[in-house]
Each structure stands twice: as structure tokens, then as C-alpha cells.
Design an enzyme around this catalytic site. Sequence first.
Site, PDB file in Angstrom:
ATOM      1  N   ARG A  94      20.230 -18.521  -3.953  1.00  0.00           N
ATOM      2  CA  ARG A  94      21.243 -17.984  -3.004  1.00  0.00           C
ATOM      3  C   ARG A  94      22.843 -17.423  -4.159  1.00  0.00           C
ATOM      4  O   ARG A  94      23.850 -16.798  -3.427  1.00  0.00           O
ATOM      5  CB  ARG A  94      21.798 -19.275  -2.293  1.00  0.00           C
ATOM      6  CG  ARG A  94      20.822 -18.423  -1.288  1.00  0.00           C
ATOM      7  CD  ARG A  94      21.814 -19.532   0.254  1.00  0.00           C
ATOM      8  NE  ARG A  94      20.546 -20.008   0.824  1.00  0.00           N
ATOM      9  CZ  ARG A  94      20.726 -20.875   1.980  1.00  0.00           C
ATOM     10  NH1 ARG A  94      21.553 -21.211   2.030  1.00  0.00           N
ATOM     11  NH2 ARG A  94      19.867 -20.886   3.342  1.00  0.00           N
ATOM     12  N   GLU A 131      17.241 -34.881  -4.945  1.00  0.00           N
ATOM     13  CA  GLU A 131      16.024 -34.796  -3.163  1.00  0.00           C
ATOM     14  C   GLU A 131      14.503 -35.252  -3.282  1.00  0.00           C
ATOM     15  O   GLU A 131      14.020 -36.891  -2.981  1.00  0.00           O
ATOM     16  CB  GLU A 131      16.574 -34.674  -2.268  1.00  0.00           C
ATOM     17  CG  GLU A 131      18.286 -34.704  -1.964  1.00  0.00           C
ATOM     18  CD  GLU A 131      18.728 -34.418  -0.911  1.00  0.00           C
ATOM     19  OE1 GLU A 131      18.948 -34.656   0.341  1.00  0.00           O
ATOM     20  OE2 GLU A 131      18.128 -32.809  -0.272  1.00  0.00           O
TER      21      GLU A 131
END
Length: 184
Positions: A94, A131
Site C-alpha cells: 500500500r 502478529e
Amino acid sequence: TGMGEQGTSGSEGGGSMVEAQAPAKKGDGRAADPRLQGISDAIRVVPHFPKPGIMFNDITALLLRPGVFKDAVDMFVERYRGMGIAAVAGIEARGFIFGPAIALAIGAKFIPLRKPGKLPGEVISETYTLEYGTDCLEMHVGAVEPGDRVVVVDDLVATGGTLSAAIKLLGEPLPLLLFSLDEM
């Protein structure tokens, strides 16, 4: 923090050298920017993608609305224009959508921070923890000069692992500014 993933934990990293500047909010003496609502409305939240517990912020609808896409870019250009920014570093993927547009508008160079094996020539690498695993970013050697003021573009900050890797690649202690789409 890859590609719009947002975990349930609120932990963030990044260290004291990162200056995160949130947009104006009601109650701080200034009116909220009216463009924020259109941008927020254009970002679709997809629960449990790419895995259970992740809330994926899908920006494809924003990209399909040129006026809203322009508003998002313009808000960050307005924030960083005139600040002596030498480079905009975009984190794959992005950061590649928003970063070059911002860099061009403020007269800065664009530095792609890529996944391993995607950049030709001599690169430096930094591995980091997500994560849900580990990943790595690479950057061309010599892309940033000592003293460059750099804006790092990513979609969000969840654990801070990607941001920390970007800071290490760019060469501490650069004066850095961060923006992420989750600030909107």
C-alpha cells in the site's frame, strides 16, 4: 504490519524517533476535515481476513473513487508540504499506492521498501516480527542520504514490527515522520 491487517491487540511500536501526526479532530479547537468522512466510508472492513481475528481494511473501493482517492493523497500532501521532506519511503504494497503520489506532490524522492528478492542490484535487508509470523523488507543501498528527512508510508501500525524494520533500513537516527491510513 502487512497489507491492512489490524489485530485485536492495541500494541504499537516504533520508538521515540517517530512523529505520528493525527488529523484534526473535533474538540481540539479545530473542525475535523470534511474529507475524512468520505475516506472513512470508502474503506471496507473485512472481518477475519486473511485469518481469524484480523480485521482487514480494504482500500480498493477508495481507489475506485478518484475524488476520494485524491482527497486521501491531498490530506497527506497538505500535512507534509514545506517540511523539508527529502524522501518518501513506501512499504510494500500500500505504500506503493500512496507514497509516489505524495513524493511527487512535495518534490521528494520515492524509496520502495520491498519484500525479499524484488529489487535488482545491491540491497540491505531487515527481518521483523508480525502478529502472525515473520517477514523481511529490503531497500536499495544508497537510497537514503545522511540527514534526509523521510516520511514512511504504510497502511497501519499494529505491532510496530514493519515500522521498526523500515526505521532500521533507513538508518537510525533519521528524522522520520510516519503516516498510516488507520490515522484517518
